[in-house]
Design an enzyme around this catalytic site. Sequence first.
Site, PDB file in Angstrom:
ATOM      1  N   CYS A  11       0.853  -1.179   0.000  1.00  0.00           N
ATOM      2  CA  CYS A  11       0.000   0.000   0.000  1.00  0.00           C
ATOM      3  C   CYS A  11       0.891   1.232   0.000  1.00  0.00           C
ATOM      4  CB  CYS A  11      -0.940   0.114   1.200  1.00  0.00           C
ATOM      5  SG  CYS A  11      -2.088  -1.251   1.346  1.00  0.00           S
ATOM      6  N   ARG A  65       3.503  -0.262  -5.023  1.00  0.00           N
ATOM      7  CA  ARG A  65       3.296  -0.787  -3.677  1.00  0.00           C
ATOM      8  C   ARG A  65       1.956  -1.512  -3.544  1.00  0.00           C
ATOM      9  NH1 ARG A  65       6.781   1.354   0.029  1.00  0.00           N
ATOM     10  NH2 ARG A  65       5.379   0.734   1.674  1.00  0.00           N
ATOM     11  N   TRP A 113      -2.972  -2.589  -1.557  1.00  0.00           N
ATOM     12  CA  TRP A 113      -2.741  -4.004  -1.787  1.00  0.00           C
ATOM     13  C   TRP A 113      -3.544  -4.710  -0.706  1.00  0.00           C
ATOM     14  CZ3 TRP A 113      -0.809  -8.281   0.809  1.00  0.00           C
ATOM     15  CH2 TRP A 113      -0.507  -9.395   0.006  1.00  0.00           C
ATOM     16  N   ASN A 163      -1.265   2.107   5.872  1.00  0.00           N
ATOM     17  CA  ASN A 163      -0.437   1.050   5.278  1.00  0.00           C
ATOM     18  C   ASN A 163       0.045   0.193   6.437  1.00  0.00           C
ATOM     19  OD1 ASN A 163       3.001   1.131   4.089  1.00  0.00           O
ATOM     20  ND2 ASN A 163       1.525  -0.505   3.950  1.00  0.00           N
ATOM     21  N   GLY A 164      -0.291  -1.097   6.397  1.00  0.00           N
ATOM     22  CA  GLY A 164       0.116  -1.982   7.488  1.00  0.00           C
ATOM     23  C   GLY A 164      -1.029  -2.928   7.824  1.00  0.00           C
ATOM     24  N   GLU A 167      15.871 -18.297  -9.628  1.00  0.00           N
ATOM     25  CA  GLU A 167      15.514 -16.927  -9.981  1.00  0.00           C
ATOM     26  C   GLU A 167      14.766 -16.889 -11.321  1.00  0.00           C
ATOM     27  OE1 GLU A 167      15.129 -14.342  -8.531  1.00  0.00           O
ATOM     28  OE2 GLU A 167      15.257 -12.711  -9.967  1.00  0.00           O
ATOM     29  N   LYS A 178      10.908 -15.466 -11.824  1.00  0.00           N
ATOM     30  CA  LYS A 178      10.570 -14.405 -12.791  1.00  0.00           C
ATOM     31  C   LYS A 178       9.440 -14.878 -13.698  1.00  0.00           C
ATOM     32  CE  LYS A 178      12.105 -11.678 -11.351  1.00  0.00           C
ATOM     33  NZ  LYS A 178      13.074 -11.556 -10.300  1.00  0.00           N
ATOM     34  N   GLU A 218       6.038 -15.075 -11.779  1.00  0.00           N
ATOM     35  CA  GLU A 218       5.394 -13.873 -11.260  1.00  0.00           C
ATOM     36  C   GLU A 218       4.891 -12.935 -12.338  1.00  0.00           C
ATOM     37  OE1 GLU A 218       7.574 -11.083  -8.780  1.00  0.00           O
ATOM     38  OE2 GLU A 218       9.418 -11.488  -9.860  1.00  0.00           O
ATOM     39  N   HIS A 220      15.243 -37.396  -9.400  1.00  0.00           N
ATOM     40  CA  HIS A 220      14.662 -37.758  -8.103  1.00  0.00           C
ATOM     41  C   HIS A 220      13.194 -37.372  -8.006  1.00  0.00           C
ATOM     42  CE1 HIS A 220      18.620 -38.902  -6.719  1.00  0.00           C
ATOM     43  NE2 HIS A 220      19.087 -37.777  -7.243  1.00  0.00           N
ATOM     44  N   LYS A 230       5.388  -4.453  -5.112  1.00  0.00           N
ATOM     45  CA  LYS A 230       6.847  -4.408  -5.146  1.00  0.00           C
ATOM     46  C   LYS A 230       7.454  -4.620  -3.761  1.00  0.00           C
ATOM     47  CE  LYS A 230      10.860  -3.362  -7.069  1.00  0.00           C
ATOM     48  NZ  LYS A 230      11.473  -4.464  -7.834  1.00  0.00           N
TER      49      LYS A 230
HETATM   50  O1  M6R Z   1      12.706  -5.400  -1.567  1.00  0.00           O
HETATM   51  P1  M6R Z   1      13.217  -6.784  -1.338  1.00  0.00           P
HETATM   52  O2  M6R Z   1      14.466  -7.093  -2.094  1.00  0.00           O
HETATM   53  O3  M6R Z   1      13.359  -7.093   0.125  1.00  0.00           O
HETATM   54  O4  M6R Z   1      12.079  -7.722  -1.886  1.00  0.00           O
HETATM   55  C1  M6R Z   1      12.134  -9.100  -1.707  1.00  0.00           C
HETATM   56  C2  M6R Z   1      11.099  -9.797  -2.553  1.00  0.00           C
HETATM   57  O5  M6R Z   1       9.815  -9.395  -2.187  1.00  0.00           O
HETATM   58  C3  M6R Z   1      11.293  -9.526  -4.051  1.00  0.00           C
HETATM   59  O6  M6R Z   1      12.559  -9.887  -4.461  1.00  0.00           O
HETATM   60  C4  M6R Z   1      10.269 -10.305  -4.867  1.00  0.00           C
HETATM   61  O7  M6R Z   1      10.490 -11.670  -4.750  1.00  0.00           O
HETATM   62  C5  M6R Z   1      10.313  -9.856  -6.329  1.00  0.00           C
HETATM   63  N1  M6R Z   1       8.994  -9.526  -6.780  1.00  0.00           N
HETATM   64  C6  M6R Z   1      10.851 -10.892  -7.235  1.00  0.00           C
HETATM   65  O8  M6R Z   1      10.934 -10.448  -8.547  1.00  0.00           O
END
Ligand code: M6R
Length: 617
Positions: free
Chosen positions: A2, A27, A75, A101-102, A490, A494, A497, A513, A612
């Site tokens: 948020c 956010r 959010w 926010n929280g 990673e 990507k 998401e 396995h 984010k």
């Molecule tokens: O701001 P941060 O690096 O702490 O964020 C960690 C994760 O939330 C962030 O890397 C998330 O997994 C990304 N959306 C991945 O692309």
Amino acid sequence: MCGIIGYVGKASAAPILIEGLRRLEYRGYDSSGIAILNGSNTIELRKRSGRLDNLKDLLLENPATGSCGISHTRWATHGEPSDENAHPHSDQSGRLAVVHNGVIENYKILKDRLTEEGHEFVSQTDSEVLAHLIGKCYDSSTVSDSKDRLVSAVREALPQVSGTYGIAVLHADIPEFLVGARLGSPLVLGLGRGENFLASDVGAIVTHTKDAVYLQDRDLVCLTPDDFNIEKIDGADSTYEVSTVDYTPEQAEKGEYPHFMLKEIFEQPTSIGNAFRGRLVDDQASAILGGLGLTPRELRDIDRIVLCGCGTASHAAMAGEYIIESLARIPTEVEIASEFRYRNPPLDKNTLVFVISQSGETIDTLAAMREGQRKGHRVLGIVNSVGSTIARESDGGSYLHSGPEIGVAATKSFTSQVTVLALLGLLLGRMKHLSVEYGQNVLKELRELPAKVEQVLLQSERIRQIAIKYNDVPAMLFLGRQFHYATALEGALKMKEISYIFASGHAAAELKHGIIALVSEEVPSVFIMPKDSVYEKNVSTLEEVKARKGPTIAITTEGNTELEELADEVIYIPPVMECLSPILAAIPLQLLSYHFSVERGCDVDKPRNLAKSVTVE
Ligand code: M6R
């Protein structure tokens, strides 16, 4: 998650708030809303579920005028995305509005109590409780000055809630006056001339001012157009300093790129260079990370390292584990921050804990840092966002200097995090057994990285063709060994998401396995297999996938043409020393997920259900 922004000044508040919300959309983007105090001391409330454009349309139909207001982009945590659940929320009188926010953890108890007292709630949110609680304290207060009355109402209400908050409060009785407070969620005060701002992130206000105060937990701030006052919620004094924001508004714009993610992928030659600039020490064949604040003796005494982060940052940590162990021979472990904070991991005085975070606000990473500190350990940060909570509360560390990363998918922050971890490995390695020649070679290879990244980026169109060919597959596997186990994880994250394709990353040898059961003509496997010490092993695994008719996409080293015969698709990266290869290999994977996302018509920069910065548990 948020984003909140508040404005008090002489200008029309609505355009400033809407522009700020646009910059905070990363956010959260489930709904948005605005509350503006108009000339007749009435709150104009407008809110809409869905993207910010819906709110903009509403404001075109029904404008809200006034020069003092608060706003929010959501959010969803409690209650689905809907007009009712959108912020701002009003109190029982309808004369007080709050953005939050929280998470208010005890909201149910408070809501039941307030309902018994006759309060009527219109949303399912935890945040509306906060509005009613502050409103109740305001209405029952005996304080005569209305500003003092609002401040004392906030002071009385907040100790009754448990959870986290960054809030901004507005009351119809009090023109040109806002109150903000924070605990566990970020809040920044922006200082202008004849105008002041409150926001979750400086990015929202950087077009108006570069002077900012990063509020601390339990700070309460009052703002008028010409003044501000910061104290603790309990009335104690608070210390603060005015910082200068170190980036330009243009850095937070897409420019010529269709998406922030693509812009940020293409910024990597620069961002990687920024991560090592000024940190390479040729005459010692080593690196310098001055922000660690450790003496050479303290560095030499380290016998264990714990790297802690979430999501992409945890994958960077995993690459870092392999790099540090290979360069410095110091046992290194990766801890997912959300696990670390609730475990009781044994740490001793020679264990060095790092928390890694792009935003510096991820709640689990923050909590992991605080848990380590509570036990008396020095916890260092590897952070991108200057002035973020982790940057301020950690006991030292290193900035990434990547510039703002706006796309929800982390890209340049990953490669910079791995670069900084490589510098750490080099620094520690050179204090132990690592030879001058090896150190010099690492420095040389680091300096060559930006040009090599440029070469990888030239393959964007080739990667797009691969995305077009496979864009309707139901699932994908990402496989790598050693340094590329982290890269595989990673790549899969990507893809999931931003393309919504189920993808899983594995240590390639694990295929036999269980995972091999997923291999079919419809499920491509992406092999990250540069010509390194485990290349031949990867070839065998690729053969096993081929034998079962699984399509294969290989990322390998330029000049290694034998895979043209074996894999269905080949993407090349320039030769690079093994420990730095995750930095180069991550880039085709970023481009692959990007092009899949575009081809599938997904919202690249704002994937569904995500935000984010994950500032709630
Ligand atoms: O701001 P941060 O690096 O702490 O964020 C960690 C994760 O939330 C962030 O890397 C998330 O997994 C990304 N959306 C991945 O692309």
